[in-house]
Design a protein around this motif. Structure first.
Motif, PDB file in Angstrom:
ATOM      1  N   GLN A  81       1.008  -1.409   0.159  1.00  0.00           N
ATOM      2  CA  GLN A  81       0.119   0.066   0.010  1.00  0.00           C
ATOM      3  C   GLN A  81       0.730   1.238   0.026  1.00  0.00           C
ATOM      4  O   GLN A  81       0.479   2.211  -0.647  1.00  0.00           O
ATOM      5  CB  GLN A  81      -0.935  -0.001   1.257  1.00  0.00           C
ATOM      6  CG  GLN A  81      -2.001  -0.952   1.113  1.00  0.00           C
ATOM      7  CD  GLN A  81      -2.640  -0.766  -0.019  1.00  0.00           C
ATOM      8  OE1 GLN A  81      -3.406   0.134  -0.318  1.00  0.00           O
ATOM      9  NE2 GLN A  81      -3.159  -1.958  -0.675  1.00  0.00           N
ATOM     10  N   CYS A  83       4.071   1.336  -1.338  1.00  0.00           N
ATOM     11  CA  CYS A  83       4.770   1.311  -2.539  1.00  0.00           C
ATOM     12  C   CYS A  83       3.755   1.841  -3.760  1.00  0.00           C
ATOM     13  O   CYS A  83       4.244   2.087  -4.666  1.00  0.00           O
ATOM     14  CB  CYS A  83       5.595   0.300  -2.636  1.00  0.00           C
ATOM     15  SG  CYS A  83       6.833   0.056  -1.463  1.00  0.00           S
ATOM     16  N   ARG A  84       2.581   1.163  -3.989  1.00  0.00           N
ATOM     17  CA  ARG A  84       1.872   1.415  -4.795  1.00  0.00           C
ATOM     18  C   ARG A  84       1.727   2.647  -5.556  1.00  0.00           C
ATOM     19  O   ARG A  84       1.683   2.671  -6.859  1.00  0.00           O
ATOM     20  CB  ARG A  84       0.302   0.847  -4.501  1.00  0.00           C
ATOM     21  CG  ARG A  84      -0.395   0.387  -5.716  1.00  0.00           C
ATOM     22  CD  ARG A  84      -2.046   0.169  -5.100  1.00  0.00           C
ATOM     23  NE  ARG A  84      -2.540   1.356  -4.465  1.00  0.00           N
ATOM     24  CZ  ARG A  84      -3.654   1.240  -3.805  1.00  0.00           C
ATOM     25  NH1 ARG A  84      -4.253   0.208  -3.651  1.00  0.00           N
ATOM     26  NH2 ARG A  84      -4.416   2.431  -3.263  1.00  0.00           N
ATOM     27  N   PRO A  85       1.666   3.677  -4.878  1.00  0.00           N
ATOM     28  CA  PRO A  85       1.522   5.112  -5.670  1.00  0.00           C
ATOM     29  C   PRO A  85       2.888   5.324  -6.523  1.00  0.00           C
ATOM     30  O   PRO A  85       2.808   5.999  -7.776  1.00  0.00           O
ATOM     31  CB  PRO A  85       1.380   6.025  -4.649  1.00  0.00           C
ATOM     32  CG  PRO A  85       0.981   5.419  -3.245  1.00  0.00           C
ATOM     33  CD  PRO A  85       1.320   3.950  -3.351  1.00  0.00           C
ATOM     34  N   ALA A  86       3.983   4.671  -6.059  1.00  0.00           N
ATOM     35  CA  ALA A  86       5.149   4.953  -6.992  1.00  0.00           C
ATOM     36  C   ALA A  86       5.323   4.136  -8.215  1.00  0.00           C
ATOM     37  O   ALA A  86       5.675   4.151  -9.163  1.00  0.00           O
ATOM     38  CB  ALA A  86       6.565   4.519  -6.318  1.00  0.00           C
ATOM     39  N   GLU A  88       2.060   3.265  -9.871  1.00  0.00           N
ATOM     40  CA  GLU A  88       1.194   3.748 -10.908  1.00  0.00           C
ATOM     41  C   GLU A  88       1.774   4.753 -12.148  1.00  0.00           C
ATOM     42  O   GLU A  88       1.069   4.297 -13.325  1.00  0.00           O
ATOM     43  CB  GLU A  88       0.170   4.563 -10.260  1.00  0.00           C
ATOM     44  CG  GLU A  88      -0.538   3.677  -9.300  1.00  0.00           C
ATOM     45  CD  GLU A  88      -1.475   4.261  -8.235  1.00  0.00           C
ATOM     46  OE1 GLU A  88      -1.563   5.699  -8.413  1.00  0.00           O
ATOM     47  OE2 GLU A  88      -2.404   3.634  -7.613  1.00  0.00           O
ATOM     48  N   VAL A 106      -1.609  -1.740 -11.054  1.00  0.00           N
ATOM     49  CA  VAL A 106      -2.548  -0.543 -10.615  1.00  0.00           C
ATOM     50  C   VAL A 106      -3.780  -0.938 -10.066  1.00  0.00           C
ATOM     51  O   VAL A 106      -4.341  -2.018 -10.511  1.00  0.00           O
ATOM     52  CB  VAL A 106      -2.831   0.315 -11.915  1.00  0.00           C
ATOM     53  CG1 VAL A 106      -3.888   1.511 -11.675  1.00  0.00           C
ATOM     54  CG2 VAL A 106      -1.656   0.831 -12.610  1.00  0.00           C
ATOM     55  N   HIS A 108      -6.841   1.070  -8.793  1.00  0.00           N
ATOM     56  CA  HIS A 108      -8.038   2.102  -8.893  1.00  0.00           C
ATOM     57  C   HIS A 108      -7.914   2.414 -10.493  1.00  0.00           C
ATOM     58  O   HIS A 108      -6.915   2.713 -10.951  1.00  0.00           O
ATOM     59  CB  HIS A 108      -7.887   2.788  -7.606  1.00  0.00           C
ATOM     60  CG  HIS A 108      -6.862   3.881  -7.879  1.00  0.00           C
ATOM     61  ND1 HIS A 108      -6.980   5.257  -8.468  1.00  0.00           N
ATOM     62  CD2 HIS A 108      -5.625   3.929  -7.291  1.00  0.00           C
ATOM     63  CE1 HIS A 108      -5.732   5.926  -8.241  1.00  0.00           C
ATOM     64  NE2 HIS A 108      -4.900   5.092  -7.676  1.00  0.00           N
ATOM     65  N   PRO A 111      -5.569   6.119 -12.977  1.00  0.00           N
ATOM     66  CA  PRO A 111      -4.500   6.122 -13.759  1.00  0.00           C
ATOM     67  C   PRO A 111      -4.733   5.293 -14.963  1.00  0.00           C
ATOM     68  O   PRO A 111      -4.339   5.663 -16.010  1.00  0.00           O
ATOM     69  CB  PRO A 111      -3.351   5.416 -12.810  1.00  0.00           C
ATOM     70  CG  PRO A 111      -3.707   5.820 -11.541  1.00  0.00           C
ATOM     71  CD  PRO A 111      -5.197   5.576 -11.497  1.00  0.00           C
TER      72      PRO A 111
END
Length: 510
Positions: A81, A83-86, A88, A106, A108, A111
């Protein structure tokens, strides 16, 4: 190994994955700590092995999404959770291969929708739409428009759009069925799929028949039966065979596919293609008494010499079994000898994920109402030196259930309550032993009196699920599901029941 890749060493996505994952134990405790480092490698445009690192990440993330918590390393979920934004932004990377393999990271729609509007590579647009169907909430206007904007494009892209819509809005899948069937039947679709469904430099090439099963699996069971049935009745041979294979798999996993499958399979019993007849007869055998309207036509196939050289058994074998499941007395005198003939064969092989002859024990324990007629042949089977006959007789005589020390009613209620937690769909690596013990507890409670309200609610939940109450993936799933559901239904009605004998697990040799 990751440090070696960072220094420019060779990369192998499988070796990198298995450095952090074991088939036996699950995810390594080191995986959460390696996650930020792996993601940094994947984001480094100067690293030649970015795609291999992404492939390993996809495997790890996929395991974490599907496997039970005990197989996932502690700290993985919170680490992912964070690391996930990095991950996308990789869907917009300049390297098309990176974009393609970043799509499944990804979780959600934002993106994906942004990149779908900007993406120019058709194969990646397809992957974006497929992933959008997985992560999006029930269809919103923006998501529907993003998918529908492709409807006037190439058939492969249109097919991906329909997949996304069906995943987002399964309740509306029936209204899109005509369009879906027409698209599979379109003579332009095979070439479009072969050209656009994956990048040109990928070794594995998709063909249209490969897409029938995943399409059917995303549809509600009754719609999937209609979809596969319509494809099996028309079109070119390979497409029809793939449609029947998909119908078989859906029936093995979801009871709701049964009613539609009976009429579809019955309509193919006279098909000139032996592969079609072979699969149609096996479907009817799995359906049991629902195949009764086709008994006479099945009887005409008892001497059919055909089959499919790639599958275990012949059409006549399946016809015998189908008639026995219906309860047709005409087939009983020769049934046991037909079923047990396979035990003398050399080199028999099969795959658990496809039609095959039933093992004698599995087929016969499901026919207790014919025990009187079959008993002499079962005894003769035992006399020929095989061991299974005594086990079948023990089940028929009620001697196969092991004695259990009785538990306190409060303990039984607690165990039976596990049925409330049974997943709505079968999950890879799912351990069904807690649910099996819950069914044993329900049977024990039924012999003490009416089921307590909380246990009734748990049983009703299990019966409401459109999934097989079995961990098997072939005909055994259907046979066991029938007996388990019958037991639970009778327990709800106030009968005193016992846990039924179930099919024996077997191993694939193919």
């Amino acid at each position: 190994m990751a440090e070696e890749i960072a220094r420019g060493g060779p990369a192998d996505s499988q070796l990198l994955f298995y450095a952090m994952y074991s088939d036996r134990r699950g995810m390594s405790a080191l995986a959460p700590d390696a996650l930020p480092f792996l993601l940094a490698l994947a984001r480094d445009p100067a690293l030649p092995a970015r795609v291999e690192v992404l492939l390993a990440l996809n495997l790890l993330v996929g395991c974490a999404r599907t496997q039970p918590v005990e197989r996932i390393a502690q700290g993985w979920r919170s680490g992912w959770q964070a690391c996930r934004p990095a991950a996308e932004p990789l869907v917009a990377d300049q390297d098309p291969k990176v974009r393609r393999w970043a799509v499944d990271l990804v979780e959600h729609p934002g993106p994906l929708l942004d990149q779908l509007r900007a993406e120019t590579e058709p194969s990646i647009r397809i992957q974006l739409m497929l992933r959008l169907g997985r992560v999006a909430a029930p269809t919103t206007d923006d998501q529907a428009q993003a998918a529908r904007a492709t409807i006037d494009q190439a058939p492969a892209v249109r097919l991906a759009a329909l997949w996304a819509l069906n995943r987002q809005d399964p309740d509306g899948a029936a209204g899109r069925l005509d369009e879906l069937v027409e698209l599979f039947a379109d003579p332009l679709t095979p070439a479009s799929v072969g050209l656009l469904w994956q990048p040109a430099d990928e070794e594995y090439r998709y063909e249209l028949p490969h897409l029938i099963l995943p399409t059917a699996e995303d549809l509600p069971g009754d719609v999937a039966a209609q979809f596969t049935g319509r494809l099996a009745a028309t079109g070119e041979p390979e497409l029809r065979v793939a449609a029947l294979d998909a119908a078989w798999r859906v029936l093995a996993t979801r009871p709701s596919a049964g009613p539609g499958s009976a009429s579809m399979a019955g309509g193919l019993l006279d098909d000139p293609d032996p592969r079609i007849r072979h699969r149609a007869v096996h479907l009817l055998a799995m359906l049991g008494k629902a195949a009764a309207p086709f008994a006479d036509r099945l009887f005409a196939l008892l001497d059919d010499p055909d089959g499919d050289e790639l599958l275990d058994g012949g059409t006549a074998d399946f016809a015998h079994w189908a008639l026995a499941r219906i309860g047709d007395a005409r087939v009983l005198p020769r049934l046991v000898r037909r079923l047990t003939a396979m035990e003398g064969e050399q080199g028999r092989s099969w795959s658990g994920g496809e039609p095959r002859r039933p093992e004698p024990y599995d087929a016969l324990i499901a026919l207790p109402e014919h025990a009187g007629a079959l008993r002499p042949e079962v005894a003769a089977w035992e006399g020929r030196g095989f061991m299974g006959g005594a086990d079948v007789l023990a089940v028929w005589d009620g001697r196969a259930l092991p004695a259990r020390r009785p538990s306190a009613p409060s303990v039984l209620e607690l165990v039976a309550g596990r049925l409330r937690r049974i997943p709505h769909t079968y999950q890879p690596w799912q351990d069904l032993r807690p649910y099996r013990s819950a069914m044993v507890a329900v049977a024990a409670l039924s012999r003490l009196g009416p089921l307590p309200p909380k246990v009734r609610a748990a049983v009703e939940h299990a019966l409401s699920l459109d999934r097989r109450l079995s961990e098997e993936v072939d005909y055994r799933a259907v046979l066991d599901d029938e007996r388990l559901r019958d037991m639970l239904q009778r327990a709800l009605q106030g009968e005193a029941v016992h846990m039924p004998a179930l099919s024996r697990p077997s191993h694939s040799f193919a």
